[in-house]
Design a protein around this motif. Structure first.
Motif, mmCIF file in Angstrom:
data_model
loop_
_atom_site.group_PDB
_atom_site.id
_atom_site.type_symbol
_atom_site.label_atom_id
_atom_site.label_comp_id
_atom_site.label_asym_id
_atom_site.label_seq_id
_atom_site.Cartn_x
_atom_site.Cartn_y
_atom_site.Cartn_z
ATOM 1 N N VAL A 183 -7.875 11.279 1.488
ATOM 2 C CA VAL A 183 -6.946 10.139 1.428
ATOM 3 C C VAL A 183 -5.495 10.526 1.750
ATOM 4 C CG1 VAL A 183 -6.397 8.050 0.145
ATOM 5 C CG2 VAL A 183 -8.439 9.346 -0.444
ATOM 6 N N PRO A 184 -5.223 10.994 2.986
ATOM 7 C CA PRO A 184 -3.818 11.155 3.381
ATOM 8 C C PRO A 184 -3.138 9.790 3.501
ATOM 9 C CG PRO A 184 -5.254 11.477 5.254
ATOM 10 C CD PRO A 184 -6.150 11.362 4.057
ATOM 11 N N LEU A 185 -1.829 9.785 3.365
ATOM 12 C CA LEU A 185 -1.080 8.520 3.346
ATOM 13 C C LEU A 185 -1.335 7.680 4.590
ATOM 14 C CD1 LEU A 185 1.087 6.638 2.139
ATOM 15 C CD2 LEU A 185 2.823 8.080 3.222
ATOM 16 N N TRP A 186 -1.250 8.282 5.773
ATOM 17 C CA TRP A 186 -1.388 7.507 7.011
ATOM 18 C C TRP A 186 -2.770 6.875 7.130
ATOM 19 C CZ3 TRP A 186 -5.171 8.435 10.539
ATOM 20 C CH2 TRP A 186 -5.813 9.687 10.496
ATOM 21 N N ALA A 187 -3.808 7.637 6.737
ATOM 22 C CA ALA A 187 -5.170 7.119 6.859
ATOM 23 C C ALA A 187 -5.425 6.010 5.852
ATOM 24 C CB ALA A 187 -6.174 8.257 6.670
ATOM 25 N N ALA A 188 -4.916 6.175 4.642
ATOM 26 C CA ALA A 188 -5.102 5.146 3.622
ATOM 27 C C ALA A 188 -4.431 3.841 4.032
ATOM 28 C CB ALA A 188 -4.540 5.626 2.289
ATOM 29 N N LEU A 189 -3.224 3.937 4.601
ATOM 30 C CA LEU A 189 -2.520 2.727 5.054
ATOM 31 C C LEU A 189 -3.257 2.083 6.229
ATOM 32 C CD1 LEU A 189 1.271 3.668 4.864
ATOM 33 C CD2 LEU A 189 0.005 2.076 3.426
ATOM 34 N N ALA A 190 -3.723 2.910 7.172
ATOM 35 C CA ALA A 190 -4.459 2.360 8.313
ATOM 36 C C ALA A 190 -5.742 1.675 7.849
ATOM 37 C CB ALA A 190 -4.779 3.474 9.311
ATOM 38 N N THR A 248 2.982 6.046 -2.623
ATOM 39 C CA THR A 248 4.143 6.894 -2.903
ATOM 40 C C THR A 248 4.525 6.887 -4.373
ATOM 41 O OG1 THR A 248 5.637 5.057 -2.331
ATOM 42 C CG2 THR A 248 5.095 6.622 -0.573
ATOM 43 N N GLY A 249 3.759 6.160 -5.195
ATOM 44 C CA GLY A 249 4.055 6.111 -6.629
ATOM 45 C C GLY A 249 5.331 5.367 -6.959
ATOM 46 N N SER A 250 5.688 4.383 -6.101
ATOM 47 C CA SER A 250 6.969 3.685 -6.257
ATOM 48 C C SER A 250 6.882 2.391 -7.050
ATOM 49 C CB SER A 250 7.543 3.361 -4.867
ATOM 50 O OG SER A 250 7.646 4.512 -4.070
ATOM 51 N N GLY A 251 5.668 1.930 -7.358
ATOM 52 C CA GLY A 251 5.505 0.585 -7.892
ATOM 53 C C GLY A 251 6.122 0.343 -9.252
ATOM 54 N N LEU A 252 6.380 1.423 -10.011
ATOM 55 C CA LEU A 252 6.952 1.255 -11.355
ATOM 56 C C LEU A 252 8.435 1.614 -11.401
ATOM 57 C CD1 LEU A 252 4.013 2.779 -13.447
ATOM 58 C CD2 LEU A 252 4.440 0.384 -12.879
ATOM 59 N N SER A 253 9.049 1.766 -10.230
ATOM 60 C CA SER A 253 10.449 2.189 -10.200
ATOM 61 C C SER A 253 11.409 1.075 -10.595
ATOM 62 C CB SER A 253 10.813 2.705 -8.806
ATOM 63 O OG SER A 253 10.569 1.705 -7.825
ATOM 64 N N ILE A 254 10.993 -0.189 -10.447
ATOM 65 C CA ILE A 254 11.801 -1.326 -10.896
ATOM 66 C C ILE A 254 11.128 -1.894 -12.131
ATOM 67 C CG2 ILE A 254 12.767 -3.579 -10.295
ATOM 68 C CD1 ILE A 254 12.737 -2.766 -7.389
ATOM 69 N N THR A 255 11.788 -1.837 -13.243
ATOM 70 C CA THR A 255 11.150 -2.127 -14.533
ATOM 71 C C THR A 255 11.378 -3.550 -15.020
ATOM 72 O OG1 THR A 255 13.109 -1.308 -15.714
ATOM 73 C CG2 THR A 255 11.374 0.291 -15.206
ATOM 74 N N GLU A 256 12.027 -4.379 -14.205
ATOM 75 C CA GLU A 256 12.286 -5.762 -14.612
ATOM 76 C C GLU A 256 11.867 -6.713 -13.495
ATOM 77 O OE1 GLU A 256 16.248 -5.190 -17.416
ATOM 78 O OE2 GLU A 256 16.499 -5.401 -15.251
ATOM 79 N N TRP A 257 11.558 -7.933 -13.893
ATOM 80 C CA TRP A 257 11.234 -8.972 -12.923
ATOM 81 C C TRP A 257 12.382 -9.963 -12.889
ATOM 82 C CZ3 TRP A 257 7.373 -13.580 -13.314
ATOM 83 C CH2 TRP A 257 7.174 -14.112 -12.037
ATOM 84 N N ARG A 258 13.158 -9.909 -11.809
ATOM 85 C CA ARG A 258 14.300 -10.820 -11.642
ATOM 86 C C ARG A 258 14.130 -11.538 -10.304
ATOM 87 N NH1 ARG A 258 19.087 -6.603 -12.302
ATOM 88 N NH2 ARG A 258 17.603 -5.451 -11.006
ATOM 89 N N GLY A 306 0.817 -1.204 0.000
ATOM 90 C CA GLY A 306 0.000 0.000 0.000
ATOM 91 C C GLY A 306 0.850 1.253 0.000
ATOM 92 N N ALA A 307 1.903 1.258 0.813
ATOM 93 C CA ALA A 307 2.805 2.411 0.831
ATOM 94 C C ALA A 307 3.505 2.579 -0.513
ATOM 95 C CB ALA A 307 3.831 2.247 1.953
ATOM 96 N N THR A 308 3.854 1.466 -1.127
ATOM 97 C CA THR A 308 4.493 1.516 -2.443
ATOM 98 C C THR A 308 3.569 2.169 -3.467
ATOM 99 O OG1 THR A 308 5.789 -0.474 -1.957
ATOM 100 C CG2 THR A 308 5.513 0.109 -4.271
#
Length: 369
Positions: free
Chosen positions: A316-323, A37-47, A32-34
């Motif tokens: 939808v603040p980050l802390w509330a969405a994660l909780a 924070t928009g981090s899910g596409l930062s790794i572009t390969e599956w290894r 959820g945090a990933t």
């Protein structure tokens, strides 16, 4: 196995299953945090193997950053992002994938040891085998989800694939908790048929609501209609708004108004069923464990509804969405334990050794406990 050893062995298996369940909840939280924070596409390969090691040198980081700079998300949303900010994004996604690998190891290594020592019943072994298959498929679903966000013109993963990924994780969590609850040393009498039927329906309702929540998250539907109980003045928006997308079926995924409405309506249904079930259990079986468990499910469902409303009103603040996401897992866990124990619990015989038949084939033939 000596009789005196049985409770200790059952306790070890149950502890292992609950540890796995806790790791799955942690993975959902990090996932959820990933996403947030928009981090899910930062790794572009599956290894699956070599990806366990993050970039260790400046050259490695430059290579990974260059791959990310070639994605639509960078070109459309994050143009000008620096290397230090990229590293933050990268480590969220890397941590999520690392947790997945840890879950796999914590599942399969003890599974082999418990099976070899004859500590698993036939039915439990078959259930664990099923969960192992689902867990392996979950990794592939995760990569398919990420790949959907790397397509031309995309800046995030496809909502339907995010919802499937979250629901699969929740299904695995429910399976682990179901099996763990079945490992209690003492037998449990089944609840009355009416109470048992509703108790079994509750986890299915929770899973449906989690799926709809995944659609809300993936389409960012929580950022619109930030009012309650109305949706910007209307209890139910007009049909021309709810079904403005063509073809009409795509409204259920792509129309943020309908996506949010479906999540709201299912929340009301789930809460109504949980509260009515708790009242029914307390009247029909006052002071019983069934009544206490039903009350626990209703209390968690009520807290989750309140948190969901607060999250919406705060945009939808980050802390509330994660909780909100983590509390959904708590509701699912409680509902699953309640459903399992409401069926009743009869102690299952342990396998006598590391025979393959005891682990699967006899159970498939109907001779399991």
């Amino acid at each position: 196995m000596r009789p005196a050893e049985s409770p200790r062995r059952e306790g070890a298996v149950r502890t292992w299953l609950y540890l796995l369940a806790a790791l799955v909840v942690a993975m959902v939280a990090v996932g959820g945090a990933t996403r947030l924070t928009g981090s899910g596409l930062s790794i572009t390969e599956w290894r699956p193997v070599t990806g366990v090691v993050p970039p260790l040198s400046a050259a490695d980081w430059a290579t990974e950053f260059e791959k990310y700079r070639d994605t639509p998300q960078y070109r459309i949303l994050n143009q000008g992002l620096g290397l230090s900010d990229f590293k933050v994004l990268y480590f969220w996604e890397w941590g999520h994938r690392l947790l997945g690998r840890i879950v796999g190891l914590v599942f399969f290594l003890p599974l082999i040891a418990f099976w070899w020592r004859g500590m698993l019943s036939r039915r439990l072994g078959l259930g664990l085998l099923t969960l192992g298959i689902l867990g392996s498929a979950q990794g592939a679903i995760g990569w398919i989800m990420v790949a959907s966000g790397l397509q031309p013109g995309m800046t995030a993963v496809a909502p339907i694939k995010l919802a499937l990924h979250l629901t699969m994780a929740s299904l695995i969590l429910a399976g682990l908790v179901w099996l763990a609850a079945g490992e209690r040393s003492a037998g449990v009498a089944p609840a009355a048929p009416r109470l048992r039927a509703v108790a079994l329906a509750l986890p299915a309702l929770v899973l449906a609501q989690i799926f709809l929540g995944g659609l809300v998250a993936g389409s960012h539907a929580g950022l619109v209609h930030n009012t309650w109980p109305t949706m910007d003045g209307a209890l139910i928006p007009p049909a021309e708004t709810l079904f403005s997308v063509r073809p009409w079926i795509e409204n259920f995924v792509d129309n943020v108004t309908l996506v949010q409405l479906n999540h709201r309506l299912t929340a009301y249904l789930l809460l109504a069923v949980a509260l009515a079930h708790a009242v029914d259990a307390r009247v029909a079986a006052p002071g019983s464990s069934v009544a206490r468990r039903a009350t626990g499910v209703a209390g968690l469902a009520l807290a989750q509804a309140g948190l969901g409303i607060a999250t919406l009103l705060m945009a939808v603040p980050l802390w509330a969405a994660l909780a909100h996401q983590v509390l959904a897992m708590a509701v699912l866990v409680m509902a699953t334990v309640h459903a399992r124990l409401s069926r009743g619990l009869v102690r299952a015989p342990r396998a006598s050794g590391p025979a393959v038949a005891a682990f699967g084939f006899e159970a498939l033939a109907g001779r399991g406990a």
